[in-house]
Design a protein around this motif. Sequence first.
Motif, PDB file in Angstrom:
ATOM      1  N   CYS A  45       0.828  -1.209   0.000  1.00  0.00           N
ATOM      2  CA  CYS A  45       0.000   0.000   0.000  1.00  0.00           C
ATOM      3  C   CYS A  45       0.860   1.256   0.000  1.00  0.00           C
ATOM      4  O   CYS A  45       0.589   2.212  -0.742  1.00  0.00           O
ATOM      5  CB  CYS A  45      -0.926  -0.004   1.213  1.00  0.00           C
ATOM      6  N   THR A  46       1.926   1.260   0.801  1.00  0.00           N
ATOM      7  CA  THR A  46       2.808   2.425   0.877  1.00  0.00           C
ATOM      8  C   THR A  46       3.499   2.690  -0.448  1.00  0.00           C
ATOM      9  O   THR A  46       3.736   3.841  -0.830  1.00  0.00           O
ATOM     10  CB  THR A  46       3.862   2.215   1.985  1.00  0.00           C
ATOM     11  N   SER A  47       3.802   1.619  -1.188  1.00  0.00           N
ATOM     12  CA  SER A  47       4.471   1.767  -2.482  1.00  0.00           C
ATOM     13  C   SER A  47       3.557   2.363  -3.547  1.00  0.00           C
ATOM     14  O   SER A  47       4.025   2.780  -4.619  1.00  0.00           O
ATOM     15  CB  SER A  47       4.971   0.403  -2.961  1.00  0.00           C
ATOM     16  N   GLY A  48       2.255   2.376  -3.281  1.00  0.00           N
ATOM     17  CA  GLY A  48       1.298   2.908  -4.249  1.00  0.00           C
ATOM     18  C   GLY A  48       0.762   1.880  -5.216  1.00  0.00           C
ATOM     19  O   GLY A  48      -0.033   2.218  -6.106  1.00  0.00           O
ATOM     20  N   LEU A  49       1.128   0.595  -5.045  1.00  0.00           N
ATOM     21  CA  LEU A  49       0.707  -0.426  -6.004  1.00  0.00           C
ATOM     22  C   LEU A  49      -0.791  -0.701  -5.945  1.00  0.00           C
ATOM     23  O   LEU A  49      -1.424  -0.918  -6.977  1.00  0.00           O
ATOM     24  CB  LEU A  49       1.486  -1.717  -5.768  1.00  0.00           C
ATOM     25  N   VAL A  50      -1.361  -0.696  -4.757  1.00  0.00           N
ATOM     26  CA  VAL A  50      -2.796  -0.987  -4.643  1.00  0.00           C
ATOM     27  C   VAL A  50      -3.599   0.131  -5.303  1.00  0.00           C
ATOM     28  O   VAL A  50      -4.526  -0.120  -6.079  1.00  0.00           O
ATOM     29  CB  VAL A  50      -3.202  -1.165  -3.173  1.00  0.00           C
ATOM     30  N   ALA A  51      -3.235   1.364  -5.028  1.00  0.00           N
ATOM     31  CA  ALA A  51      -3.928   2.496  -5.645  1.00  0.00           C
ATOM     32  C   ALA A  51      -3.714   2.529  -7.152  1.00  0.00           C
ATOM     33  O   ALA A  51      -4.597   2.961  -7.906  1.00  0.00           O
ATOM     34  CB  ALA A  51      -3.457   3.804  -5.018  1.00  0.00           C
ATOM     35  N   ALA A  52      -2.561   2.050  -7.604  1.00  0.00           N
ATOM     36  CA  ALA A  52      -2.227   2.105  -9.031  1.00  0.00           C
ATOM     37  C   ALA A  52      -3.078   1.181  -9.880  1.00  0.00           C
ATOM     38  O   ALA A  52      -3.127   1.344 -11.105  1.00  0.00           O
ATOM     39  CB  ALA A  52      -0.753   1.767  -9.229  1.00  0.00           C
ATOM     40  N   VAL A  53      -3.747   0.223  -9.252  1.00  0.00           N
ATOM     41  CA  VAL A  53      -4.569  -0.726 -10.017  1.00  0.00           C
ATOM     42  C   VAL A  53      -5.614   0.006 -10.851  1.00  0.00           C
ATOM     43  O   VAL A  53      -5.935  -0.404 -11.975  1.00  0.00           O
ATOM     44  CB  VAL A  53      -5.227  -1.749  -9.069  1.00  0.00           C
ATOM     45  N   GLU A  54      -6.141   1.104 -10.330  1.00  0.00           N
ATOM     46  CA  GLU A  54      -7.140   1.872 -11.077  1.00  0.00           C
ATOM     47  C   GLU A  54      -6.570   2.372 -12.397  1.00  0.00           C
ATOM     48  O   GLU A  54      -7.284   2.457 -13.402  1.00  0.00           O
ATOM     49  CB  GLU A  54      -7.636   3.048 -10.242  1.00  0.00           C
ATOM     50  N   GLU A  55      -5.268   2.686 -12.421  1.00  0.00           N
ATOM     51  CA  GLU A  55      -4.630   3.225 -13.618  1.00  0.00           C
ATOM     52  C   GLU A  55      -4.111   2.132 -14.553  1.00  0.00           C
ATOM     53  O   GLU A  55      -4.210   2.249 -15.768  1.00  0.00           O
ATOM     54  CB  GLU A  55      -3.473   4.154 -13.226  1.00  0.00           C
ATOM     55  N   ALA A  81      -8.335  -5.453  -4.873  1.00  0.00           N
ATOM     56  CA  ALA A  81      -8.266  -4.834  -6.201  1.00  0.00           C
ATOM     57  C   ALA A  81      -9.515  -5.109  -7.018  1.00  0.00           C
ATOM     58  O   ALA A  81     -10.050  -4.203  -7.673  1.00  0.00           O
ATOM     59  CB  ALA A  81      -7.030  -5.345  -6.934  1.00  0.00           C
ATOM     60  N   VAL A  82     -10.007  -6.342  -6.988  1.00  0.00           N
ATOM     61  CA  VAL A  82     -11.164  -6.718  -7.817  1.00  0.00           C
ATOM     62  C   VAL A  82     -12.464  -6.185  -7.245  1.00  0.00           C
ATOM     63  O   VAL A  82     -13.249  -5.513  -7.939  1.00  0.00           O
ATOM     64  CB  VAL A  82     -11.245  -8.244  -7.963  1.00  0.00           C
ATOM     65  N   TYR A  83     -12.730  -6.510  -5.968  1.00  0.00           N
ATOM     66  CA  TYR A  83     -14.012  -6.160  -5.366  1.00  0.00           C
ATOM     67  C   TYR A  83     -14.023  -4.764  -4.760  1.00  0.00           C
ATOM     68  O   TYR A  83     -15.089  -4.277  -4.366  1.00  0.00           O
ATOM     69  CB  TYR A  83     -14.378  -7.192  -4.291  1.00  0.00           C
ATOM     70  N   GLY A  84     -12.842  -4.148  -4.705  1.00  0.00           N
ATOM     71  CA  GLY A  84     -12.742  -2.796  -4.195  1.00  0.00           C
ATOM     72  C   GLY A  84     -12.386  -1.799  -5.272  1.00  0.00           C
ATOM     73  O   GLY A  84     -13.242  -1.120  -5.830  1.00  0.00           O
ATOM     74  N   VAL A  85     -11.103  -1.725  -5.613  1.00  0.00           N
ATOM     75  CA  VAL A  85     -10.609  -0.676  -6.504  1.00  0.00           C
ATOM     76  C   VAL A  85     -11.281  -0.711  -7.868  1.00  0.00           C
ATOM     77  O   VAL A  85     -11.867   0.282  -8.320  1.00  0.00           O
ATOM     78  CB  VAL A  85      -9.079  -0.776  -6.646  1.00  0.00           C
TER      79      VAL A  85
END
Length: 345
Positions: A45-55, A81-85
Amino acid sequence: MDFTPTEEQRAAAELAAQIFGDLSTHERLGAAGTATDAELWKALCTSGLVAAVEEIGLLGLVLLLEEQGRTTAQVPLAATAVYGVLALARHGSAAQRAELLPALGDGTAVATGAFPGRGTVRAAGGRLTGTVPAVPWLRDATHVLVPDADRALWLVRTADARTEPVETTAPWAAGRLTLDGTEAEPFGAPGAYDEVLATARTAFAGLQAGVCAGSLARAVAYTSTREQFGRPLSTNQGVMLRAADAHMDTEAIRVTAYEAGWRTDERLPAREHALTAAWWAAEAGVRVVHAGQHLHGGMGADLDHPVHRHFLWGRQLAAHLGCGAELLAELGAVLAAPTPAKEQA
């Protein structure tokens, strides 16, 4: 079709490989038991990978999950990622996106889904009643996406429901979800269920591709160094053929997951492609992890050996995706269903 990753997807996959390689080690997995690795999840999460899934889209997520599968890392990346982002980005309301996307990205919220829906949950007046026996990563989740008997989607806060720990074949921090007039928030328009399910099947197929690749890599390394009768096991024809079959199965899982992910990102019809990827992941995935364990000989029977984790994950993923006959039956029904083009012809 062009499965060449974009620069952003490639960079995300490389970063994921580094984080999983550094933190999802044999020793840490052993210490974690069946729980989620909180430190690893925080690092992702800190690396930004989870948020990056949207992009980076579904194909980008498949690449990330491949890297997770190689190390059988115990984190709720696929579910969140699937059920959230992705579900929020494509089907959530503006208010839902504003509230949850930042929280999912920084790890203060975790999502999962009670998929595939089996018609066990009933909705009435914005409240849900029913039980889902096993929901992956429910013990970590703050929110769960629930389909009702009519395949409408609802967003439930786990704090409002009753959850009980359930141990599954793989350490997925699963739980039993009990809804008893539980307040729920409507999610998405009609038809969202099919799209979310297809996305989930594609993502979990990508995870299976990584699990199989990791199992096969361990088998190749073992048989190349383990000698019997004065020569490496890998020089025996039977070993080579078994490994070659496992390689081809793994590539089939990978390429079908890539195709389904790419088509989804391009807004092309992808339901049957997701079913194809799920079938390969379920059927061929079991063959590959069995081969990986068998090629280790007696070492494969050691429950503490790293290859056994790939076996457990491969079996769990196959069970989660559904049996091959059911997936083929659903695929056949989709292919046989009339389309506007067929009706005009």
